[in-house]
Design an enzyme around this catalytic site. Structure first.
Site, PDB file in Angstrom:
ATOM      1  N   MET A   1      18.376  31.413  11.383  1.00 29.85           N
ATOM      2  CA  MET A   1      18.872  30.203  11.987  1.00 29.85           C
ATOM      3  C   MET A   1      18.112  29.932  13.279  1.00 29.85           C
ATOM      4  O   MET A   1      18.458  30.492  14.319  1.00 29.85           O
ATOM      5  CB  MET A   1      20.361  30.329  12.299  1.00 29.85           C
ATOM      6  CG  MET A   1      21.236  30.627  11.137  1.00 29.85           C
ATOM      7  SD  MET A   1      21.492  29.140  10.212  1.00 29.85           S
ATOM      8  CE  MET A   1      22.621  29.713   8.999  1.00 29.85           C
ATOM      9  N   PRO A   2      17.089  29.136  13.261  1.00 30.58           N
ATOM     10  CA  PRO A   2      16.353  28.855  14.482  1.00 30.58           C
ATOM     11  C   PRO A   2      17.129  27.962  15.444  1.00 30.58           C
ATOM     12  O   PRO A   2      17.695  26.950  15.038  1.00 30.58           O
ATOM     13  CB  PRO A   2      15.095  28.143  14.003  1.00 30.58           C
ATOM     14  CG  PRO A   2      15.069  28.267  12.531  1.00 30.58           C
ATOM     15  CD  PRO A   2      16.445  28.588  12.090  1.00 30.58           C
ATOM     16  N   HIS A   3      17.130  28.378  16.691  1.00 36.07           N
ATOM     17  CA  HIS A   3      17.651  27.553  17.780  1.00 36.07           C
ATOM     18  C   HIS A   3      16.506  27.393  18.763  1.00 36.07           C
ATOM     19  O   HIS A   3      15.996  28.379  19.292  1.00 36.07           O
ATOM     20  CB  HIS A   3      18.849  28.212  18.458  1.00 36.07           C
ATOM     21  CG  HIS A   3      19.340  27.438  19.649  1.00 36.07           C
ATOM     22  ND1 HIS A   3      19.868  26.171  19.525  1.00 36.07           N
ATOM     23  CD2 HIS A   3      19.353  27.736  20.958  1.00 36.07           C
ATOM     24  CE1 HIS A   3      20.212  25.735  20.740  1.00 36.07           C
ATOM     25  NE2 HIS A   3      19.897  26.663  21.624  1.00 36.07           N
ATOM     26  N   ALA A  38      20.397  24.488   9.274  1.00 32.82           N
ATOM     27  CA  ALA A  38      20.095  25.765   9.926  1.00 32.82           C
ATOM     28  C   ALA A  38      19.445  25.618  11.297  1.00 32.82           C
ATOM     29  O   ALA A  38      19.357  26.576  12.051  1.00 32.82           O
ATOM     30  CB  ALA A  38      19.167  26.591   9.026  1.00 32.82           C
ATOM     31  N   SER A  40      18.950  24.075  15.147  1.00 34.60           N
ATOM     32  CA  SER A  40      19.562  23.403  16.299  1.00 34.60           C
ATOM     33  C   SER A  40      18.532  23.315  17.413  1.00 34.60           C
ATOM     34  O   SER A  40      17.656  24.176  17.543  1.00 34.60           O
ATOM     35  CB  SER A  40      20.817  24.135  16.773  1.00 34.60           C
ATOM     36  OG  SER A  40      20.537  25.487  17.054  1.00 34.60           O
TER      37      SER A  40
END
Length: 75
Positions: A1-3, A38, A40
């Site tokens: 999950m890339p932020h 996925a 943000s």
């Protein structure tokens, strides 16, 4: 999950920030093969008077091995 966190000087419009977030999301999805749900993106405004202590020293100077694009300036 890339932020993804973008730290930038204040002054950009809400439209510019939204367009940047959309472009980052698009490329993360394409390159990392994640769905939109996925990814943000946050944008933190940091003034020039705080840039050295809040961004340059802790995020750039202290973590050179994490930088995939280094700035063309030094402080």
């Amino acid at each position: 999950m890339p932020h993804v966190i973008v730290k930038a000087w204040p002054g950009k419009t809400e439209d510019e920030k939204k367009r940047l977030a959309d472009a980052i999301t698009k490329h993360v999805m394409e390159i990392f093969e994640y769905g939109d749900e996925a990814v943000s993106v946050a944008i933190e405004e940091v003034g020039p008077e705080s840039w050295k202590t809040d961004v340059y020293e802790p995020d750039i100077k202290a973590k050179p091995n994490q930088l995939y694009k280094k700035p063309g300036y030094e402080m």
